[in-house]
Enzyme design. Structure first.
Site, PDB file in Angstrom:
ATOM      1  N   LYS A  76       5.191  43.839 -36.699  1.00  0.00           N
ATOM      2  CA  LYS A  76       6.441  44.325 -36.702  1.00  0.00           C
ATOM      3  C   LYS A  76       6.491  45.154 -37.864  1.00  0.00           C
ATOM      4  O   LYS A  76       6.045  45.096 -39.082  1.00  0.00           O
ATOM      5  CB  LYS A  76       7.561  42.969 -36.545  1.00  0.00           C
ATOM      6  CG  LYS A  76       8.785  43.428 -36.876  1.00  0.00           C
ATOM      7  CD  LYS A  76       9.855  42.012 -36.623  1.00  0.00           C
ATOM      8  CE  LYS A  76      11.024  42.457 -36.590  1.00  0.00           C
ATOM      9  NZ  LYS A  76      12.064  41.207 -36.512  1.00  0.00           N
ATOM     10  N   SER A 151      15.345  40.811 -32.781  1.00  0.00           N
ATOM     11  CA  SER A 151      15.078  42.119 -33.341  1.00  0.00           C
ATOM     12  C   SER A 151      13.356  42.305 -33.103  1.00  0.00           C
ATOM     13  O   SER A 151      13.126  43.701 -33.149  1.00  0.00           O
ATOM     14  CB  SER A 151      15.382  42.266 -34.601  1.00  0.00           C
ATOM     15  OG  SER A 151      14.495  41.413 -35.517  1.00  0.00           O
ATOM     16  N   SER A 175      15.100  36.000 -33.672  1.00  0.00           N
ATOM     17  CA  SER A 175      14.497  37.376 -33.413  1.00  0.00           C
ATOM     18  C   SER A 175      13.154  37.278 -33.052  1.00  0.00           C
ATOM     19  O   SER A 175      12.488  38.471 -32.886  1.00  0.00           O
ATOM     20  CB  SER A 175      14.756  38.172 -34.628  1.00  0.00           C
ATOM     21  OG  SER A 175      15.878  38.529 -34.455  1.00  0.00           O
TER      22      SER A 175
END
Length: 484
Positions: A76, A151, A175
């Site tokens: 990420k 997210s 998330s």
């Protein structure tokens, strides 16, 4: 090759069935061909990935390879990676290349993992749909007109589409788990402090936790084995012994006590999602578990508490992005005040600005006691609810998200409706507990997630419970059409 488990890939790499260079090129080709439909990657590090793959092949040949040697993964874009842009999905950091690796990145590299690139995300991890990224929304591989969740939506979409073997993510209020549910994969958020936050760009420091998105619990265990552990560079890191997660996968779960919070099966939950979750729980009963209804009476307050605590911490953490030291700087500022104002207004998107303003307000003189202090008191009540529940049960189960993936743009004009997507996940972050989501029977061809919550530092039990379910079901093996 992309449909093999991490354990299978690792074994075949050691048998020289194929090389890490060949495996890495295979994934890079899939990213180049398929990711334009998803927008799941912000940066693709082809050159450094192939260099790392060559290094892994040499280590395997020398008999000196780490447990993840040659396995292609993605990070990420919130984890600092030396030599690769770390943007946090924001214009503010569009030009930032970190000079060092985050601890999580460092540990996975030491285990031999090959980094394919950095995945798209909601800006500074603020969002539930991966639509707030400066680089555009991520599309769900099961239906490109729908969100992947956020997210960590880029990581979830990339894993679901078989563009990497697994990926890192972060979970501040759901998330990892929510995008895992919406993309039909497995995601685990460890206990707060289990994985180092050093080099992970902060959103809300008392809530953020690094974790894993993978196709199965077994794959997630392989990564978590290497990521977890104490880090003296992180003041919030827990100095608690880390068990062998892979070794614990096959333990018998007969006699497991499952708690079902009545608050998780009420208004707002899609009845079809509820039915799918209930069917999964019946499968656990067939495996020898017992089920009882429990209550988490303060859990309905988790969303308002979170949206006081998290913005307050984000307001503080993001104050450092001022156009002076690094990151976006406006052109031709008239004076220092103009530099601050325009750099931050240009660098941050609407959702980030909204949360900064809320956070600044609740921390301001005259409102700190009324909002922030009160929210922290209720946070303790939420944690106490879990503590009482775990005196009666071993794990808590329920839906991960109230619905399946919703259409892109459906909730962007209604922040409150967007925030309610995390209604079942936020409480575990407020309590600092581990939680994970695994795929269960889909609804109308769209994935559904079962959430499993454990007591502190019980990641091994969660992975074991998830693995035993995946051993007798096939929902985690499905691939979106066109990405098989």
């Amino acid at each position: 090759m992309q449909n093999k488990s991490i354990a299978q890939m690792a074994a075949e790499l050691r048998l020289r069935t194929y090389s890490s260079v060949e495996l890495t090129r295979h994934y890079l080709e899939r990213i180049a061909r398929l990711d334009p439909r998803l927008n799941s990657f912000i940066s693709v590090a082809s050159e450094s990935a192939l260099t790392a793959a060559e290094r892994a092949d040499r280590a395997i040949a020398a008999g000196d390879a780490g447990p993840l040697a040659g396995i292609p993964i993605a990070h990420k874009d919130i984890f600092c990676t030396a030599g690769i842009k770390t943007s946090c999905g924001s214009r503010m950091l569009d030009n930032f290349v970190a000079p060092y690796d985050a601890t999580v990145v460092e540990r996975l590299a030491a285990a031999g993992a090959v980094v394919l690139g950095k995945t798209n995300m909601d800006e500074f991890a603020m969002g539930s749909s991966n639509e707030t990224s400066y680089y555009g929304p991520v599309h769900n591989p099961w239906d490109a007109d729908r969100v992947p969740g956020g997210s960590s939506g880029g990581s979830a979409a990339a894993v679901a589409a078989r563009l990497c073997a697994a990926a890192t993510g972060t979970d501040t209020g759901g998330s990892i788990r929510q995008p895992a549910a919406l993309c039909g994969i497995t995601g685990i958020k460890p206990t707060y402090g289990r994985c180092s936050r050093w080099g992970m760009i902060a959103f809300a420091s008392s809530l953020d936790q690094a974790g894993v998105l993978a196709r199965s619990a077994a794959d997630a265990a392989c990564l978590l084995d290497e990521m977890a552990g104490f880090d003296p560079r992180d003041s919030t890191s827990a100095d608690v012994a880390v068990p062998d997660y892979v070794d614990a996968l096959d333990h018998d779960i007969a006699g497991l006590r499952i708690g079902l919070p009545k608050e998780y099966f009420g208004e707002g939950l899609d009845p079809r999602v509820a039915a799918s979750v209930q069917d999964a729980i019946k499968e656990y009963e067939r495996l020898g578990a017992t089920v009882k209804e429990i209550s988490l009476p303060n859990s309905p307050l988790s969303v308002p508490v979170y949206y006081v605590v998290a913005p307050a911490e984000c307001s503080s953490n993001l104050a450092r992005f001022d156009g002076v030291r690094y990151g976006h700087r406006c052109e031709n500022p008239k004076d220092l005040e103009d530099l601050y104002k325009r750099s931050r207004a240009e660098g941050f998107g609407d959702e980030v600005q909204r949360r900064i303003m809320i956070g600044t307000y609740v921390l301001s003189a005259g409102y700190y006691d009324a909002y922030y202090l009160k929210a922290q008191k209720i946070r303790h009540l939420i944690a106490d609810d879990f503590a009482r529940a775990f005196e009666e049960v071993d794990v808590i189960m329920g839906p991960t998200a109230p619905t399946t993936a919703f259409p892109l743009g459906a909730k962007t004009d209604d922040p409150v409706a967007m925030y309610l997507n995390d209604i079942y996940t936020i409480a575990t972050n407020l309590a600092g507990l581990p939680g994970m989501s695994i795929p269960v029977e889909p609804v109308d061809g769209l994935p559904v997630g079962l959430q499993i919550i454990g007591n502190s530092f019980q990641e091994a039990r969660l992975l074991n419970v998830a693995h035993r379910f995946q051993h007798v079901t096939h929902w985690h093996q499905g691939a979106p059409s066109g990405f098989e």
